[in-house]
Design a protein around this motif. Structure first.
Motif, PDB file in Angstrom:
ATOM      1  N   ARG A  50       0.869  -1.182   0.000  1.00 13.55           N
ATOM      2  CA  ARG A  50       0.000   0.000   0.000  1.00 13.55           C
ATOM      3  C   ARG A  50       0.907   1.233   0.000  1.00 13.55           C
ATOM      4  O   ARG A  50       1.677   1.436   0.931  1.00 13.55           O
ATOM      5  CB  ARG A  50      -0.911  -0.022   1.227  1.00 13.55           C
ATOM      6  CG  ARG A  50      -1.989   1.026   1.161  1.00 13.55           C
ATOM      7  CD  ARG A  50      -3.041   0.872   2.242  1.00 13.55           C
ATOM      8  NE  ARG A  50      -4.028   1.895   2.050  1.00 13.55           N
ATOM      9  CZ  ARG A  50      -5.115   1.763   1.303  1.00 13.55           C
ATOM     10  NH1 ARG A  50      -5.347   0.611   0.712  1.00 13.55           N
ATOM     11  NH2 ARG A  50      -5.962   2.755   1.152  1.00 13.55           N
ATOM     12  N   GLU A  72       2.264  -1.194  11.127  1.00 11.26           N
ATOM     13  CA  GLU A  72       1.058  -1.428  11.923  1.00 11.26           C
ATOM     14  C   GLU A  72       0.826  -2.913  12.233  1.00 11.26           C
ATOM     15  O   GLU A  72       0.140  -3.258  13.193  1.00 11.26           O
ATOM     16  CB  GLU A  72      -0.148  -0.878  11.135  1.00 11.26           C
ATOM     17  CG  GLU A  72      -1.348  -0.547  11.979  1.00 11.26           C
ATOM     18  CD  GLU A  72      -2.431   0.136  11.146  1.00 11.26           C
ATOM     19  OE1 GLU A  72      -3.563  -0.375  11.131  1.00 11.26           O
ATOM     20  OE2 GLU A  72      -2.133   1.176  10.515  1.00 11.26           O
ATOM     21  N   LEU A  73       1.393  -3.805  11.418  1.00 14.02           N
ATOM     22  CA  LEU A  73       1.147  -5.237  11.586  1.00 14.02           C
ATOM     23  C   LEU A  73       2.337  -6.004  12.169  1.00 14.02           C
ATOM     24  O   LEU A  73       2.251  -7.217  12.371  1.00 14.02           O
ATOM     25  CB  LEU A  73       0.752  -5.843  10.236  1.00 14.02           C
ATOM     26  CG  LEU A  73      -0.606  -5.365   9.715  1.00 14.02           C
ATOM     27  CD1 LEU A  73      -0.762  -5.656   8.235  1.00 14.02           C
ATOM     28  CD2 LEU A  73      -1.746  -5.984  10.503  1.00 14.02           C
ATOM     29  N   SER A  76       1.625  -8.058  15.409  1.00 13.38           N
ATOM     30  CA  SER A  76       0.776  -9.250  15.252  1.00 13.38           C
ATOM     31  C   SER A  76       1.446 -10.321  14.393  1.00 13.38           C
ATOM     32  O   SER A  76       1.191 -11.515  14.555  1.00 13.38           O
ATOM     33  CB  SER A  76      -0.589  -8.869  14.664  1.00 13.38           C
ATOM     34  OG  SER A  76      -0.429  -8.257  13.406  1.00 13.38           O
ATOM     35  N   THR A 123      -4.685  -4.166   2.465  1.00 15.89           N
ATOM     36  CA  THR A 123      -5.207  -3.631   3.724  1.00 15.89           C
ATOM     37  C   THR A 123      -4.215  -3.852   4.859  1.00 15.89           C
ATOM     38  O   THR A 123      -3.257  -4.624   4.725  1.00 15.89           O
ATOM     39  CB  THR A 123      -6.531  -4.316   4.123  1.00 15.89           C
ATOM     40  OG1 THR A 123      -6.245  -5.684   4.454  1.00 15.89           O
ATOM     41  CG2 THR A 123      -7.560  -4.254   2.993  1.00 15.89           C
ATOM     42  N   LEU A 124      -4.485  -3.172   5.963  1.00 16.74           N
ATOM     43  CA  LEU A 124      -3.660  -3.333   7.160  1.00 16.74           C
ATOM     44  C   LEU A 124      -4.470  -3.978   8.274  1.00 16.74           C
ATOM     45  O   LEU A 124      -4.200  -3.785   9.444  1.00 16.74           O
ATOM     46  CB  LEU A 124      -3.106  -1.971   7.599  1.00 16.74           C
ATOM     47  CG  LEU A 124      -2.252  -1.246   6.550  1.00 16.74           C
ATOM     48  CD1 LEU A 124      -1.785   0.103   7.081  1.00 16.74           C
ATOM     49  CD2 LEU A 124      -1.056  -2.089   6.123  1.00 16.74           C
ATOM     50  N   SER A 125      -5.494  -4.767   7.887  1.00 12.70           N
ATOM     51  CA  SER A 125      -6.350  -5.393   8.909  1.00 12.70           C
ATOM     52  C   SER A 125      -5.778  -6.720   9.394  1.00 12.70           C
ATOM     53  O   SER A 125      -6.013  -7.129  10.518  1.00 12.70           O
ATOM     54  CB  SER A 125      -7.769  -5.592   8.366  1.00 12.70           C
ATOM     55  OG  SER A 125      -7.728  -6.331   7.155  1.00 12.70           O
ATOM     56  N   ASP A 126      -5.030  -7.412   8.525  1.00 15.05           N
ATOM     57  CA  ASP A 126      -4.364  -8.646   8.961  1.00 15.05           C
ATOM     58  C   ASP A 126      -3.198  -8.916   8.021  1.00 15.05           C
ATOM     59  O   ASP A 126      -2.987  -8.203   7.047  1.00 15.05           O
ATOM     60  CB  ASP A 126      -5.333  -9.846   8.971  1.00 15.05           C
ATOM     61  CG  ASP A 126      -6.105 -10.000   7.671  1.00 15.05           C
ATOM     62  OD1 ASP A 126      -5.674  -9.435   6.644  1.00 15.05           O
ATOM     63  OD2 ASP A 126      -7.137 -10.682   7.678  1.00 15.05           O
TER      64      ASP A 126
END
Length: 197
Positions: A50, A72-73, A76, A123-126
């Motif tokens: 991204r 950001e990930l 996790s 995306t940066l959701s997972d």
């Protein structure tokens, strides 16, 4: 395939793997990429980031390996007991054009392959904020291929089995090959970690 998806969606257990794509020209630095479809990795042609997101290069505390992923990930994606330090920080757009070593090379692509492109669908959701592109198997991937003039590598026949080129798993149903592909990546040091998703 989008029409088939519209006919009904089924929840299934899939392997979730974090794999390492070595960055060309930089020893011991790799892109960390997450996928739930290991069987598509032999048909990989590019990695998508991204452009406006922040990425980091980290050094793993235990092994000293350097990995690139979305800032950001990082917490996790990297297990707590592993530990890491951030050694560089930059926007995703600065990675565009960077070349990497493919995990598999069963065919010679018809166009320039194995480099980083920028795509809004990342995306940066997972995952890791880096998506592997296999245009033959996804609508977003195919759109990206058309936008960036990427080749389409098709190594699966109409019955969902690997074609002759994929010497190790030819004739095997792709989902049955998943664990063997994961084992192959592990034996070559290209698997960071795996779990079920």
């Amino acid at each position: 395939s989008s029409h088939e998806v519209a006919q009904g969606y089924q929840e299934v257990e899939d392997p979730s793997v974090y794999v390492r794509f070595p960055l060309k020209g930089e020893d011991d630095t790799e892109f960390l990429v997450w996928t739930t479809t290991p069987w598509t990795l032999p048909s990989n042609v590019a990695l998508a980031v991204r452009g406006d997101a922040v990425y980091v290069k980290i050094r793993l505390t235990q092994t000293g390996c350097k990995l690139i992923l979305a800032k950001e990930l990082a917490d996790s994606a990297i297990p707590e007991d592993e530990g890491y330090e951030v050694i560089d920080e930059f926007k995703g757009e600065s990675l565009v054009g960077a070349e990497y070593e493919p995990l598999f090379q069963y065919t010679v692509p018809s166009k320039k392959a194995w480099h980083v492109v920028s795509q809004d669908f990342v995306t940066l959701s997972d995952g890791t904020g880096i998506v592997h592109l296999a245009p033959a198997f996804g609508e977003d991937d195919m759109n990206a291929a058309m936008q960036h003039d990427l080749p389409v590598i098709q190594l699966v026949d109409e019955e969902g089995r690997f074609t002759e080129e994929v010497t190790e798993w030819k004739g095997m149903f792709v989902k049955e090959a998943d664990p063997l592909i994961i084992e192959d990546l592990k034996s070559r040091g290209r698997l960071y970690r795996s779990e079920q998703h």
